[in-house]
Scaffold this active site. Sequence first.
Site, PDB file in Angstrom:
ATOM      1  N   ASP A  74       0.840  -1.204   0.000  1.00 21.71           N
ATOM      2  CA  ASP A  74       0.000   0.000   0.000  1.00 21.71           C
ATOM      3  C   ASP A  74       0.877   1.257   0.000  1.00 21.71           C
ATOM      4  O   ASP A  74       0.642   2.204  -0.761  1.00 21.71           O
ATOM      5  CB  ASP A  74      -0.919  -0.046   1.236  1.00 21.71           C
ATOM      6  CG  ASP A  74      -1.811   1.184   1.344  1.00 21.71           C
ATOM      7  OD1 ASP A  74      -2.700   1.342   0.488  1.00 21.71           O
ATOM      8  OD2 ASP A  74      -1.614   1.986   2.278  1.00 21.71           O
ATOM      9  N   LYS A  96       1.646   4.208  -3.033  1.00 21.07           N
ATOM     10  CA  LYS A  96       1.526   5.652  -2.848  1.00 21.07           C
ATOM     11  C   LYS A  96       2.814   6.367  -3.254  1.00 21.07           C
ATOM     12  O   LYS A  96       2.779   7.433  -3.872  1.00 21.07           O
ATOM     13  CB  LYS A  96       1.162   5.962  -1.393  1.00 21.07           C
ATOM     14  CG  LYS A  96      -0.277   5.513  -1.070  1.00 21.07           C
ATOM     15  CD  LYS A  96      -0.585   5.518   0.404  1.00 21.07           C
ATOM     16  CE  LYS A  96      -2.034   5.115   0.664  1.00 21.07           C
ATOM     17  NZ  LYS A  96      -2.319   4.799   2.061  1.00 21.07           N
TER      18      LYS A  96
HETATM   19  P1  NHO Z   1     -14.865  -1.398   0.087  1.00 15.91           P
HETATM   20  O1  NHO Z   1     -15.571  -1.004   1.341  1.00 15.91           O
HETATM   21  O2  NHO Z   1     -14.373  -2.787  -0.088  1.00 15.91           O
HETATM   22  O3  NHO Z   1     -15.869  -1.047  -1.123  1.00 15.91           O
HETATM   23  C1  NHO Z   1     -15.611  -1.426  -2.441  1.00 15.91           C
HETATM   24  C2  NHO Z   1     -16.881  -1.242  -3.263  1.00 15.91           C
HETATM   25  O4  NHO Z   1     -16.587  -1.502  -4.641  1.00 15.91           O
HETATM   26  C3  NHO Z   1     -18.005  -2.211  -2.907  1.00 15.91           C
HETATM   27  O5  NHO Z   1     -19.255  -1.556  -3.005  1.00 15.91           O
HETATM   28  C4  NHO Z   1     -17.909  -3.299  -4.006  1.00 15.91           C
HETATM   29  O6  NHO Z   1     -19.146  -3.948  -4.257  1.00 15.91           O
HETATM   30  C5  NHO Z   1     -17.507  -2.455  -5.173  1.00 15.91           C
HETATM   31  N1  NHO Z   1     -16.803  -3.172  -6.256  1.00 15.91           N
HETATM   32  C6  NHO Z   1     -15.645  -3.869  -6.173  1.00 15.91           C
HETATM   33  N2  NHO Z   1     -15.301  -4.359  -7.369  1.00 15.91           N
HETATM   34  C7  NHO Z   1     -16.259  -3.951  -8.248  1.00 15.91           C
HETATM   35  C8  NHO Z   1     -16.452  -4.123  -9.639  1.00 15.91           C
HETATM   36  N3  NHO Z   1     -15.605  -4.803 -10.398  1.00 15.91           N
HETATM   37  N4  NHO Z   1     -17.556  -3.547 -10.214  1.00 15.91           N
HETATM   38  C9  NHO Z   1     -18.455  -2.848  -9.470  1.00 15.91           C
HETATM   39  N5  NHO Z   1     -18.302  -2.641  -8.141  1.00 15.91           N
HETATM   40  C10 NHO Z   1     -17.217  -3.188  -7.535  1.00 15.91           C
HETATM   41  O7  NHO Z   1     -13.580  -0.451  -0.178  1.00 15.91           O
HETATM   42  P2  NHO Z   1     -13.324   1.040   0.388  1.00 15.91           P
HETATM   43  O8  NHO Z   1     -12.655   1.008   1.689  1.00 15.91           O
HETATM   44  O9  NHO Z   1     -14.575   1.831   0.236  1.00 15.91           O
HETATM   45  O10 NHO Z   1     -12.243   1.580  -0.656  1.00 15.91           O
HETATM   46  C11 NHO Z   1     -12.620   1.993  -1.941  1.00 15.91           C
HETATM   47  C12 NHO Z   1     -11.392   2.501  -2.677  1.00 15.91           C
HETATM   48  O11 NHO Z   1     -10.856   3.601  -1.973  1.00 15.91           O
HETATM   49  C13 NHO Z   1     -10.254   1.461  -2.800  1.00 15.91           C
HETATM   50  O12 NHO Z   1      -9.610   1.600  -4.030  1.00 15.91           O
HETATM   51  C14 NHO Z   1      -9.319   1.876  -1.666  1.00 15.91           C
HETATM   52  O13 NHO Z   1      -7.973   1.503  -1.896  1.00 15.91           O
HETATM   53  C15 NHO Z   1      -9.476   3.376  -1.744  1.00 15.91           C
HETATM   54  N6  NHO Z   1      -9.077   4.045  -0.541  1.00 15.91           N
HETATM   55  C16 NHO Z   1      -9.645   3.760   0.664  1.00 15.91           C
HETATM   56  C17 NHO Z   1      -9.152   4.347   1.818  1.00 15.91           C
HETATM   57  C18 NHO Z   1      -9.824   4.085   3.160  1.00 15.91           C
HETATM   58  O14 NHO Z   1      -9.514   4.690   4.183  1.00 15.91           O
HETATM   59  N7  NHO Z   1     -10.823   3.195   3.195  1.00 15.91           N
HETATM   60  C19 NHO Z   1      -8.048   5.189   1.676  1.00 15.91           C
HETATM   61  C20 NHO Z   1      -7.539   5.514   0.420  1.00 15.91           C
HETATM   62  C21 NHO Z   1      -8.068   4.928  -0.679  1.00 15.91           C
HETATM   63  O15 NHO Z   1      -6.923   6.955   2.616  1.00 15.91           O
HETATM   64  C22 NHO Z   1      -7.271   5.641   2.822  1.00 15.91           C
HETATM   65  C23 NHO Z   1      -6.091   4.673   2.970  1.00 15.91           C
HETATM   66  O16 NHO Z   1      -5.116   4.810   2.285  1.00 15.91           O
HETATM   67  C24 NHO Z   1      -6.289   3.547   3.901  1.00 15.91           C
HETATM   68  C25 NHO Z   1      -5.022   2.660   4.014  1.00 15.91           C
HETATM   69  N8  NHO Z   1      -5.416   1.283   4.271  1.00 15.91           N
HETATM   70  C26 NHO Z   1      -4.137   3.121   5.150  1.00 15.91           C
HETATM   71  O17 NHO Z   1      -3.561   4.268   5.041  1.00 15.91           O
HETATM   72  O18 NHO Z   1      -3.961   2.423   6.139  1.00 15.91           O
END
Ligand code: NHO
Length: 363
Positions: free
Chosen positions: A222, A226
């Site tokens: 991850d 970045k």
């Molecule tokens: P979820 O909760 O798994 O949701 C994913 C959604 O996408 C679901 O609704 C699923 O059904 C849908 N989906 C998946 N594949 C699909 C497909 N082929 N077609 C249609 N729908 C599909 O994931 P999140 O947590 O909501 O994350 C969503 C995106 O945001 C990911 O790319 C994740 O990497 C990115 N993101 C999340 C976070 C966070 O805090 N949750 C962050 C950044 C980016 O700043 C955060 C971060 O870096 C967290 C990191 N782990 C850390 O610093 O520790």
Amino acid sequence: APPRQINIAVIGAGGVGSCFLSQLAWLAKNQKSTRLSLCYIATIDGALYSQDYADINIETALPTLEAKGYALPSVAETIEYLAGAPHKVILVDNTSSGAIAEAYPEFLRRGVSIITPNKKAFSGSYELWQDIFSAAQSGGSMVYHESSVGAGMPVISTLKELVQTGDEVTRIEGVFSGTMSFLFNQFSPTTGQAGKWSETVKKAKELGYTEPDPRDDLNGLDVARKLTILGRLAGLPIESPASFPVQSLIPEELNNCATRFEFLSRLHEFDDRMENKKYLAKKAGKVLRYVGSIEMGTRNVKVGMEMFDPTHAIAALKGSDNIISFYTKRYGEMPLTIRGAGAGGDVTAMGVTGDLLKILCQM
Ligand code: NHO
């Protein structure tokens, strides 16, 4: 004149996507000059859309999708559908899907703009990276991904402005993972007692700070993704997150654990190793942190554990906060530093909504 209309398509409604939908509902109500019309919404379980691109009520979109959704169209079908919309289209990719990321160039060539927190496209092959930006140029479309680094904090926009105003970035350094931040702030605090490494990992998992499988945080990928994104924006043609050293915190002996449960139940066997590293840091009057850095002059990129003086800004981090420092010619010895929440649905969605505003201003 009636306000102009923009079509919005949302793919993914999990932790980030559902928060984005709330923010979009607020924006649609408060945005006077543009009518934001949701015409497509999808999750892995299905999609909601109509052939005449009729407005989907944003506030009830998710329950309606669950009750009345159709089978999920293929990515190619989604591109055709959106390219045929009556207004300009902004696609919001809130998934972590590699397949969707690989299709960005096609969306962009067909005039569909993209905003996303998904790191996959921008940290994949360098060829895909180049393809994305040239496709946007030829399609007259735009692409923004602020939340792919540091959630809603203005990390990418700041770096772009430094570069585009003629400053020279010499070094980028920081804590880029909310999970790693929490783990090391707990395990190697500047003051007070700390528990064992394996206990700290379990606690982080219980509090929801880790990915469902903590190995996805501990392998360092991850953070490597970045750094790949920031390095490229600063001007280094980094081939992939695998093209520089990344220290994995998964003990080699546990690389082949079949399940995360087996991994977590055996992690304590290796507590001595982390304890020893912390002891060496302590003897030098320092603490351990998991950081990433990019040295522009030598093109040296690396990710792993390092020792820091307790007074250093990186050592003084709290909770699961991120910190990112840009060292530049203009800023001299004191870097331009951005610090704050780097993970979580609402703050990550804010970066996506902010990108939407950036595009609206230019359309
Ligand atoms: P979820 O909760 O798994 O949701 C994913 C959604 O996408 C679901 O609704 C699923 O059904 C849908 N989906 C998946 N594949 C699909 C497909 N082929 N077609 C249609 N729908 C599909 O994931 P999140 O947590 O909501 O994350 C969503 C995106 O945001 C990911 O790319 C994740 O990497 C990115 N993101 C999340 C976070 C966070 O805090 N949750 C962050 C950044 C980016 O700043 C955060 C971060 O870096 C967290 C990191 N782990 C850390 O610093 O520790």
